[in-house]
Design a protein around this motif. Structure first.
Motif: not given
Length: 88
Positions: A44, A35, A49
Motif C-alpha cells: 500500500y 494497493y 492510505v
C-alpha cells in the motif's frame, strides 16, 4: 522496499485498521485503500492510505464493517383462546 509503502502487516498495525485477514477480504470486496501487487506480495502506498483515510472521515463508524444478519422473530399464530386451550 521504499519508505513510501506499507505491507499488509504494517498497515494492520496502524491505529484503526483491521487485521491482515480482514484487509485481504477488503481487497476481494474492493473496500479500503488502493494497493499494488508485486511478485505476489501486496503493498500500500502511504499516499493512497492517507487519501483513503481523508475520504472516510466524518460521523459514524471509522471503518466499514458488516453487520451480522439477525434472525427473524418467530411469529406466534392463533388467538389467546387457542393458547389457553392448548395449555389446559
Amino acid at each position: 522496499m521504499s519508505a513510501g509503502v506499507l505491507t499488509s502487516g504494517q498497515l494492520s498495525l496502524r491505529p484503526g485498521y483491521p487485521s491482515e485477514w480482514t484487509l485481504s477480504r477488503w481487497r476481494k470486496e474492493n473496500i479500503g485503500p488502493a494497493y499494488m501487487r508485486i511478485g505476489g506480495r501486496v503493498f500500500y502506498a502511504i499516499s493512497d492510505v492517507e487519501a483513503w483515510e481523508r475520504s472516510h472521515r466524518g460521523g459514524g463508524g471509522e471503518m466499514p464493517f458488516h453487520q451480522k444478519k439477525r434472525r427473524k422473530p418467530k411469529v406466534l399464530t392463533g388467538t389467546a383462546d387457542d393458547m389457553a386451550q392448548a395449555a389446559a
